[in-house]
Structure formats: structure tokens, C-alpha cells
Scaffold this motif. Structure first.
Motif, PDB file in Angstrom:
ATOM      1  N   ALA A  82      26.935   5.894 -74.814  1.00 24.24           N
ATOM      2  CA  ALA A  82      25.830   5.318 -74.053  1.00 24.24           C
ATOM      3  C   ALA A  82      26.155   3.895 -73.632  1.00 24.24           C
ATOM      4  O   ALA A  82      27.091   3.266 -74.138  1.00 24.24           O
ATOM      5  N   LEU A  83      25.360   3.403 -72.687  1.00 26.79           N
ATOM      6  CA  LEU A  83      25.542   2.055 -72.154  1.00 26.79           C
ATOM      7  C   LEU A  83      24.201   1.340 -72.152  1.00 26.79           C
ATOM      8  O   LEU A  83      23.145   1.964 -72.024  1.00 26.79           O
ATOM      9  N   ALA A  84      24.247   0.020 -72.268  1.00 21.43           N
ATOM     10  CA  ALA A  84      23.044  -0.797 -72.182  1.00 21.43           C
ATOM     11  C   ALA A  84      23.049  -1.553 -70.862  1.00 21.43           C
ATOM     12  O   ALA A  84      24.062  -2.168 -70.498  1.00 21.43           O
ATOM     13  N   ILE A  85      21.925  -1.474 -70.121  1.00 25.07           N
ATOM     14  CA  ILE A  85      21.775  -2.277 -68.917  1.00 25.07           C
ATOM     15  C   ILE A  85      20.565  -3.184 -69.085  1.00 25.07           C
ATOM     16  O   ILE A  85      19.626  -2.862 -69.810  1.00 25.07           O
ATOM     17  N   ARG A  86      20.606  -4.307 -68.425  1.00 18.31           N
ATOM     18  CA  ARG A  86      19.569  -5.310 -68.596  1.00 18.31           C
ATOM     19  C   ARG A  86      18.293  -4.927 -67.830  1.00 18.31           C
ATOM     20  O   ARG A  86      18.359  -4.485 -66.687  1.00 18.31           O
ATOM     21  N   ILE A  87      17.140  -5.096 -68.475  1.00 21.32           N
ATOM     22  CA  ILE A  87      15.859  -4.887 -67.817  1.00 21.32           C
ATOM     23  C   ILE A  87      15.479  -6.176 -67.093  1.00 21.32           C
ATOM     24  O   ILE A  87      15.463  -7.244 -67.706  1.00 21.32           O
ATOM     25  N   PRO A  88      15.170  -6.101 -65.812  1.00 20.51           N
ATOM     26  CA  PRO A  88      14.815  -7.324 -65.078  1.00 20.51           C
ATOM     27  C   PRO A  88      13.390  -7.774 -65.388  1.00 20.51           C
ATOM     28  O   PRO A  88      12.595  -7.027 -65.972  1.00 20.51           O
ATOM     29  N   LEU A  89      13.068  -8.981 -64.992  1.00 24.55           N
ATOM     30  CA  LEU A  89      11.691  -9.443 -65.079  1.00 24.55           C
ATOM     31  C   LEU A  89      10.828  -8.588 -64.155  1.00 24.55           C
ATOM     32  O   LEU A  89      11.303  -8.099 -63.131  1.00 24.55           O
ATOM     33  N   PRO A  90       9.557  -8.370 -64.497  1.00 24.08           N
ATOM     34  CA  PRO A  90       8.683  -7.509 -63.673  1.00 24.08           C
ATOM     35  C   PRO A  90       8.668  -7.901 -62.203  1.00 24.08           C
ATOM     36  O   PRO A  90       8.632  -7.028 -61.321  1.00 24.08           O
ATOM     37  N   GLU A  91       8.703  -9.211 -61.914  1.00 20.80           N
ATOM     38  CA  GLU A  91       8.653  -9.652 -60.510  1.00 20.80           C
ATOM     39  C   GLU A  91       9.943  -9.356 -59.758  1.00 20.80           C
ATOM     40  O   GLU A  91       9.992  -9.464 -58.529  1.00 20.80           O
ATOM     41  N   LYS A  92      10.996  -8.959 -60.486  1.00 22.74           N
ATOM     42  CA  LYS A  92      12.267  -8.627 -59.843  1.00 22.74           C
ATOM     43  C   LYS A  92      12.378  -7.138 -59.519  1.00 22.74           C
ATOM     44  O   LYS A  92      13.368  -6.699 -58.934  1.00 22.74           O
ATOM     45  N   ILE A  93      11.385  -6.360 -59.919  1.00 20.78           N
ATOM     46  CA  ILE A  93      11.369  -4.931 -59.613  1.00 20.78           C
ATOM     47  C   ILE A  93      10.608  -4.736 -58.313  1.00 20.78           C
ATOM     48  O   ILE A  93       9.426  -5.073 -58.215  1.00 20.78           O
TER      49      ILE A  93
END
Length: 217
Positions: A82-93
Motif C-alpha cells: 500500500a501507499l500513503a498519499i497526503r490529504i489536502p486541506l478542505p479548501e484545496k478540494i
């Protein structure tokens, strides 16, 4: 973004865009843990370099398409690689699907059946498709009055060449003349699973992306 959500990853390498698909298998406050992405064209595992930015597209719980930019930050040891990816700030979605259900013009083979034997089942094609319903070309001699309930069977071929078979109950909401022999009939989905609706949203999104690429050629 929930565990099990399918993510569409798009990254540029050597001047070409690569599309991959993966699923969220775990998550925490900072990271999404995904299985190894599969390349859309080769159907093989795609090795993504760390710190390489890519676009992530997914269908939210509200059946709307969202997009953000992320990167691989680490490999993770679970029962599967598996891999980990960064969750963006809500305003970046970014919400990239403005209407509740985007409608695309496309011809998909479809079979229509009557629940009370009002007419003989027939096979035709769609005029357009959305996650809320679709429009079909129907022979004029077939009685499809507004409010009629019919069963629709159709198959969606996705960009990764997978086939999704959908069987749903629909209601006739509009019936107008297309030409002397054919009527254009709009059907609204009455019973459809969340999984099937998400597949239709993904199908429509892929068709939109194909159309945009053709405009750039």
C-alpha cells in the motif's frame, strides 16, 4: 472520502498523461492509504515516484465529482502492498461537477422490457446518459406514455475496458418525436444502487474528458 472509494490518478510523464485507478483501503487525519494503482491502458501496476504531484479525482457521497492534487509520501506495510498519499486541506478540494448529474451525449446499447407485457422487449441505443436517467431512441409503435414504468438493461464500457452491467427500474418522464419513425424518450432511474450510480458518474466523467481531449487536437 470513505474506505473503498475509487480514486482516479492522473500524472504527467515525459509529456504524456497517465491515468491510473486505485482504492482507499485505510485513512487517518493526514493520509489516505491506497492500494497500488493500476495503469488504465496496460492494466499493470503503475509505480509512482515519491513527491511527484498528480491529480486525484473521486466521486463524493453526494454523487458529485471532486478533484485535488496530492503526492506519494510513503510505502505502508499492511496485508497488501500500500501507499500513503497526503490529504489536502478542505479548501484545496475542488468541486468540478457543477450540476448534480452531468449528462453526456453517447450511444450505449440498451434493452427495454415492460413489467406488465404492454409491449415486446426491444433493443435500441441511448441518446444521452446521466446518473439520474437517460434518453433512448424508441420506435413509434411502442407505447411509452409518461409515467410508464419499464426495466432497462445496459452495459457501460469504461476507459479501462472493464464492463459494468446495469439493470434498473425506470419511469418515462418525457416522450417527443425525433423523426417520422423514432421517438426520443427520457427515462428517470427509480431503483438504482449507489455503486451503479457511481459507475455511471465515472462513465460520464470519462466521456467528458475524452471530448475535451478531442477539442484540443
Amino acid at each position: 472520502m470513505e474506505i473503498g472509494t475509487v480514486l482516479n490518478l492522473e500524472l504527467e510523464e515525459s509529456g504524456r498523461n497517465h491515468i491510473c485507478y486505485c482504492k482507499i483501503i485505510e485513512k487517518n487525519d493526514k493520509y489516505l492509504i491506497i492500494d497500488y494503482p493500476i495503469d488504465e491502458k496496460t492494466k499493470k501496476t503503475k509505480i509512482l515516484p515519491r513527491k511527484k504531484l498528480f491529480k486525484v479525482t473521486f466521486v463524493g457521497k453526494d454523487n458529485v465529482v471532486y478533484q485535488f492534487t496530492s503526492e506519494i509520501v510513503a510505502k505502508v506495510k499492511l496485508n497488501i502492498p500500500a501507499l500513503a498519499i497526503r490529504i489536502p486541506l478542505p479548501e484545496k478540494i475542488e468541486r468540478i461537477q457543477r450540476r448534480e448529474y452531468v449528462r453526456v451525449e453517447t450511444a450505449v446499447d440498451i434493452a427495454i422490457h415492460s413489467f406488465n407485457n404492454q409491449f415486446t422487449p426491444f433493443v435500441t441505443v441511448t441518446s444521452d446518459v446521466s446518473a439520474g436517467g437517460l434518453a433512448i431512441l424508441a420506435p413509434k409503435h411502442i407505447s411509452l406514455e409518461i409515467g410508464t414504468i419499464v426495466e432497462a438493461w445496459f452495459v457501460l464500457q469504461m476507459n479501462d475496458n472493464q464492463f459494468h452491467y446495469i439493470d434498473t427500474k425506470t419511469e418515462v418522464v418525457l416522450n417527443r418525436e425525433a423523426n417520422k419513425r423514432i421517438n426520443l424518450v427520457s427515462l428517470k432511474f427509480i431503483t438504482i444502487s449507489k455503486a451503479n450510480r457511481q459507475q455511471i458518474i465515472r462513465f460520464c466523467f470519462d466521456k467528458q474528458r475524452e471530448a475535451k481531449k478531442k477539442e484540443l487536437i
